[in-house]
Design a protein around this motif. Structure first.
Motif, short mmCIF file in Angstrom:
data_model
loop_
_atom_site.label_atom_id
_atom_site.label_comp_id
_atom_site.label_asym_id
_atom_site.label_seq_id
_atom_site.Cartn_x
_atom_site.Cartn_y
_atom_site.Cartn_z
N LEU A 194 0.74 -1.36 0.06
CA LEU A 194 -0.04 0.04 0.15
C LEU A 194 0.92 1.22 0.11
CD1 LEU A 194 -2.92 -1.14 2.47
CD2 LEU A 194 -2.84 -0.84 -0.02
N ALA A 204 -4.92 7.60 -1.79
CA ALA A 204 -5.57 7.07 -0.57
C ALA A 204 -5.70 5.58 -0.82
CB ALA A 204 -7.04 7.65 -0.26
N VAL A 205 -5.93 4.87 0.24
CA VAL A 205 -5.87 3.52 0.01
C VAL A 205 -7.03 2.69 0.82
CG1 VAL A 205 -3.29 2.95 -0.54
CG2 VAL A 205 -4.25 2.84 2.03
N GLN A 206 -7.36 1.60 0.24
CA GLN A 206 -8.51 0.85 1.04
C GLN A 206 -8.23 -0.70 1.18
OE1 GLN A 206 -12.58 1.76 0.03
NE2 GLN A 206 -13.38 -0.41 0.30
N VAL A 207 -8.50 -1.00 2.63
CA VAL A 207 -8.12 -2.47 2.77
C VAL A 207 -9.43 -3.30 2.79
CG1 VAL A 207 -7.23 -3.80 4.55
CG2 VAL A 207 -6.20 -1.76 4.31
N PHE A 232 -2.58 -0.17 9.64
CA PHE A 232 -3.18 1.33 9.74
C PHE A 232 -1.99 2.06 10.45
CE2 PHE A 232 -6.88 -1.19 8.83
CZ PHE A 232 -7.41 -0.61 7.47
N LEU A 235 0.43 3.10 7.68
CA LEU A 235 -0.17 4.18 6.95
C LEU A 235 -0.41 5.47 7.58
CD1 LEU A 235 -3.00 1.85 5.41
CD2 LEU A 235 -1.10 2.48 4.02
N SER A 242 -6.64 5.96 4.96
CA SER A 242 -7.04 4.82 4.64
C SER A 242 -8.40 4.47 4.88
CB SER A 242 -6.15 3.74 5.46
OG SER A 242 -6.53 4.18 7.10
N THR A 243 -9.01 3.48 4.33
CA THR A 243 -10.37 2.91 4.44
C THR A 243 -10.40 1.30 5.06
OG1 THR A 243 -11.35 4.54 3.13
CG2 THR A 243 -12.55 2.67 3.65
N TYR A 244 -11.19 0.94 5.93
CA TYR A 244 -11.34 -0.43 6.11
C TYR A 244 -12.88 -0.84 5.70
CZ TYR A 244 -11.57 -4.88 8.83
OH TYR A 244 -11.65 -6.02 9.41
N ALA A 261 -7.91 3.33 11.39
CA ALA A 261 -8.42 3.74 9.78
C ALA A 261 -8.98 4.94 9.78
CB ALA A 261 -9.35 2.38 9.29
#
Ligand code: CP3
Length: 347
Positions: A194, A204-207, A232, A235, A242-244, A261
């Motif tokens: 990521l 941005a990133v999403q998990v 997280f 990050l 970040s998004t979970y 997150a």
């Protein structure tokens, strides 16, 4: 990570993710590039799914397709959560669901797992990320992603479709040390991957932790939270929003505030107001329209979309579905949802 100099006030996705309210809600859809789009099917008529994932120009083309058609506020990299497992040693194929020919079950299997360095193992994906960021409109935010350790492990340990999670849960209960070592190794990969995507151009990133909801709250806290927290934290330290996302995870809400997150993505079964009561007024949520609503008539789509806008009120929020868009979704129905969000006004 330094603030991207291209960040403009029109990037409503980034503003909401950072806790600011905008005049209209930003919107994107999970699986927004995919089989409901005729232009995607045309590309897939010529190339396999994995070919598209591993060819920067093709990945860029299908990533941009839904942006051209709908002008979503955010774009998500076209790839799959299982792509980084192949260079770690998993023998993966999509038919069309994922199958892994060498399921991981023992310490000996774990010893065979190769360490992951994104630039060395998946340069073509990072090249796609950079290309997509260059090609996207300035105002469109770009989301990189990875699977969460448990969800990735569920495919690798079960060897494909993970239900009923018999092997992975048995490992968790009876061989917790092996299970934790595997999850930690996956968490290292996820964090590294990521950060590399953000360095290549993702804003941005999403998990994706699709399957976390099959565990009890107690087991989630004991077995999943430590590796997720590491991801997280890394990050956050790197300044990457970040998004979970977890599916069917209403019962896990009390633990999700501990992840670190920036955004919690809700499926359609969780009531946003209840999530807010559990996690607090300042938590930013993403979601949570039932994907099936987009199969309905115009009045239904407008009513259900409006319900979410009304519940959000004047708070920051990222509009999305509670899970991926269904392949039988009529393409015009997405326009109706967008019209309600963009022209219907906020509560
Ligand atoms: O959201 C996006 O548009 C970005 C691309 C993306 C895909 N998969 C493309 C894809 C993302 C973010 C994913 C995540 C993913 N992949 C998850 C987590 C989110 C979720 O959906 O729960 C999971 C569990 C997977 C694993 C996976 N990949 C499955 C179970 C399948 C088969 C089911 C299906 O929909 O066919 C895939 C294949 C897949 N991943 C397709 C796409 C567009 C279909 C490929 C095709 O046949 O063209």
């Amino acid at each position: 990570m330094a603030e991207p100099t291209t960040l403009t006030p029109t990037r409503t996705y980034m503003q909401n993710v950072r806790g600011e309210t905008t005049e209209t809600l930003p919107v994107w859809l999970m699986r927004q590039a995919g089989r409901y789009l005729p232009e995607y099917l045309e590309v897939r008529g010529k190339y396999s799914f994995l070919d598209v994932c591993h060819t920067p120009e093709l990945a860029c083309e299908v990533t941009l397709q839904p942006i051209r058609r709908y002008g979503f506020d955010a774009s998500i990299l076209f790839s799959d959560i299982l792509v980084p497992l192949a260079p770690m040693g998993a023998k993966i194929d999509f038919n069309p669901g994922p199958e892994i020919a060498n399921p991981l079950r023992t310490y000996d299997d774990l010893k065979q797992v190769k360490t992951f360095e994104a630039r060395e193992k998946l340069p073509e994906v990072l090249e796609a990320v950079s290309l997509i960021r260059r090609e996207l409109p300035e105002e469109t935010s770009f989301i990189g992603f990875a699977g969460a350790p448990f969800t990735l492990a569920s495919y690798w340990i079960e060897g494909g479709k993970p239900e009923p999670f018999a092997t992975i849960k048995t490992m968790m209960y009876t061989e917790p040390k092996l299970f934790h070592e595997f999850l930690d190794q996956l968490a290292q990969m996820v964090a590294e991957y990521l950060v590399a995507q953000a360095e290549a151009g993702a804003n941005a990133v999403q998990v994706f932790d699709t399957w976390a909801g099959v565990l009890t709250l107690k087991d989630f806290r004991e077995h999943l939270l430590p590796s997720l927290h590491k991801i997280f934290t890394r990050l956050r330290e790197a300044g990457i929003p970040s998004t979970y996302y977890a599916k069917g995870a209403a019962h896990l809400l009390p633990a999700l505030g501990d992840l670190g997150a920036s955004v919690i993505s809700l499926d359609w079964r969780i009531d946003i107001e209840e999530a807010r009561r559990t996690l607090g007024e300042t938590t930013v949520f993403q979601g949570n329209l039932d994907p099936t609503v987009l199969l309905g008539d115009e009045a239904t789509i407008r009513r259900e979309t409006r319900h979410i806008i009304d519940v959000v009120g004047d708070r920051p929020h990222v509009f999305n579905l509670g899970h991926g868009i269904l392949r039988m979704t009529p393409i015009d129905n997405v326009h109706i949802m967008l019209d309600e969000i963009r022209n219907g006004g906020r509560a």
